[in-house]
Design a protein around this motif. Structure first.
Motif, PDB file in Angstrom:
ATOM      1  N   ASN A  15       0.479 -40.953  12.089  1.00  0.00           N
ATOM      2  CA  ASN A  15      -0.070 -40.267  13.258  1.00  0.00           C
ATOM      3  C   ASN A  15       0.053 -41.068  14.543  1.00  0.00           C
ATOM      4  OD1 ASN A  15      -1.964 -42.225  12.829  1.00  0.00           O
ATOM      5  ND2 ASN A  15      -3.646 -40.845  12.271  1.00  0.00           N
TER       6      ASN A  15
ATOM      7  N   THR B 218       3.712 -37.537   8.053  1.00  0.00           N
ATOM      8  CA  THR B 218       4.240 -38.738   8.692  1.00  0.00           C
ATOM      9  C   THR B 218       3.062 -39.483   9.313  1.00  0.00           C
ATOM     10  OG1 THR B 218       5.929 -39.593  10.200  1.00  0.00           O
ATOM     11  CG2 THR B 218       4.707 -37.651  10.933  1.00  0.00           C
TER      12      THR B 218
ATOM     13  N   LYS C 127      -0.335 -37.342   9.751  1.00  0.00           N
ATOM     14  CA  LYS C 127      -0.363 -35.995  10.325  1.00  0.00           C
ATOM     15  C   LYS C 127       0.836 -35.242   9.752  1.00  0.00           C
ATOM     16  CE  LYS C 127       2.581 -36.915  14.292  1.00  0.00           C
ATOM     17  NZ  LYS C 127       2.804 -36.829  15.719  1.00  0.00           N
ATOM     18  N   MET C 128       0.854 -33.935   9.958  1.00  0.00           N
ATOM     19  CA  MET C 128       1.987 -33.139   9.489  1.00  0.00           C
ATOM     20  C   MET C 128       3.100 -33.193  10.539  1.00  0.00           C
ATOM     21  SD  MET C 128       3.130 -31.471   6.945  1.00  0.00           S
ATOM     22  CE  MET C 128       1.649 -31.222   5.957  1.00  0.00           C
ATOM     23  N   ASP C 129       4.308 -33.506  10.088  1.00  0.00           N
ATOM     24  CA  ASP C 129       5.466 -33.455  10.991  1.00  0.00           C
ATOM     25  C   ASP C 129       5.912 -32.001  11.075  1.00  0.00           C
ATOM     26  OD1 ASP C 129       8.141 -35.506  11.770  1.00  0.00           O
ATOM     27  OD2 ASP C 129       8.372 -33.337  11.662  1.00  0.00           O
ATOM     28  N   ASP C 130       5.815 -31.427  12.271  1.00  0.00           N
ATOM     29  CA  ASP C 130       6.095 -29.994  12.423  1.00  0.00           C
ATOM     30  C   ASP C 130       7.553 -29.658  12.133  1.00  0.00           C
ATOM     31  OD1 ASP C 130       3.481 -29.497  13.065  1.00  0.00           O
ATOM     32  OD2 ASP C 130       3.811 -29.772  15.218  1.00  0.00           O
ATOM     33  N   ASP C 131       8.460 -30.583  12.447  1.00  0.00           N
ATOM     34  CA  ASP C 131       9.884 -30.294  12.238  1.00  0.00           C
ATOM     35  C   ASP C 131      10.240 -30.277  10.757  1.00  0.00           C
ATOM     36  OD1 ASP C 131      10.329 -30.126  14.923  1.00  0.00           O
ATOM     37  OD2 ASP C 131      10.872 -32.235  15.143  1.00  0.00           O
ATOM     38  N   TRP C 132       9.672 -31.220   9.994  1.00  0.00           N
ATOM     39  CA  TRP C 132      10.076 -31.381   8.595  1.00  0.00           C
ATOM     40  C   TRP C 132       9.094 -30.761   7.617  1.00  0.00           C
ATOM     41  CZ3 TRP C 132      14.879 -33.125   7.673  1.00  0.00           C
ATOM     42  CH2 TRP C 132      15.509 -33.834   8.702  1.00  0.00           C
ATOM     43  N   GLY C 133       7.880 -30.410   8.089  1.00  0.00           N
ATOM     44  CA  GLY C 133       6.872 -29.857   7.182  1.00  0.00           C
ATOM     45  C   GLY C 133       6.405 -30.847   6.141  1.00  0.00           C
ATOM     46  N   GLU C 134       6.456 -32.144   6.475  1.00  0.00           N
ATOM     47  CA  GLU C 134       5.986 -33.197   5.573  1.00  0.00           C
ATOM     48  C   GLU C 134       5.094 -34.152   6.352  1.00  0.00           C
ATOM     49  OE1 GLU C 134       8.893 -34.963   2.828  1.00  0.00           O
ATOM     50  OE2 GLU C 134      10.330 -33.514   3.595  1.00  0.00           O
TER      51      GLU C 134
END
Ligand code: SF4
Ligand code: SF4
Length: 182
Positions: free
Chosen positions: A105, A103, A94-101
């Motif tokens: 799920n 990670t 999934k997309m890590d919202d904090d880092w924009g990369e």
């Protein structure tokens, strides 16, 4: 000095040491006059010694954190699992919202089975390099080191031993309440 090779006790010990560890971070950043290269040398030596004492296969605590993955990591996992990169992404990431990369799920990681990594040879670079104490620039990653001391017994023990080694350089005299926000 408190040190632990007992993975089960690390939560309790890290909780007791958390405030002190943030003060130690402030000391290393603002008061310790040793050059960065010397601090790195000390950390690398302690890391080698402490990592050798702990069996990661009986721990796997870092597989409940959120490693970040780039395209190369995803491609390597795809090759290991025998599926496409898109399938790796849709099944496990999934997309890590904090880092924009990207990670994983789930926590623990969906590729962890019975506390062992099922894709060990193809694991992401972030997993491979954890807990990052072998890198240069320890002073620039102190927030991560203090946070990881609550996860990884190797990091916890390295910080405890580094405090001892820093006493001749002034750590023992450090009594201010500065910490996390500095
Ligand atoms: S890929 Fe392997 S090493 Fe990385 S978090 Fe998942 S189980 Fe752990
Ligand atoms: S690197 Fe640290 S947290 Fe990860 S398995 Fe090894 S001892 Fe445990």
């Amino acid at each position: 000095m408190i040190c632990s090779c007992d993975v089960a006790s690390i939560d309790r010990l890290a909780d007791r040491k958390q405030d002190e560890n943030w003060r130690f971070r402030a000391f290393l950043k603002e008061e310790c006059d040793l050059p960065d290269a010397e601090v790195d040398r000390m950390v690398h030596e302690l890391y080698g010694q402490e990592a050798a004492k702990i069996d990661c296969t009986s721990c796997a605590r870092c597989c409940s954190t959120a490693p970040l993955l780039d395209d190369e990591d995803v491609g390597r996992l795809a090759g290991s699992l025998g599926i496409t990169s898109d399938e790796v992404t849709s099944r496990y990431l999934k997309m890590d919202d904090d880092w924009g990369e990207l990670t994983f799920n789930q926590k623990p990681c969906p590729l962890l089975k019975d506390d062992l990594c099922t894709c060990y040879a193809a694991r992401p670079h972030d997993c491979w390099s954890y807990p990052h104490l072998q890198k240069e620039g320890f002073r620039h990653r102190l927030i991560s080191a203090v946070n990881n001391a609550s996860v990884c017994p190797v990091v916890f023990n390295v910080l405890e031993r580094l405090k001892d080694e820093m006493r001749p350089h002034g750590w023992n005299r450090h009594t201010s309440g500065r910490g996390r926000n500095r």
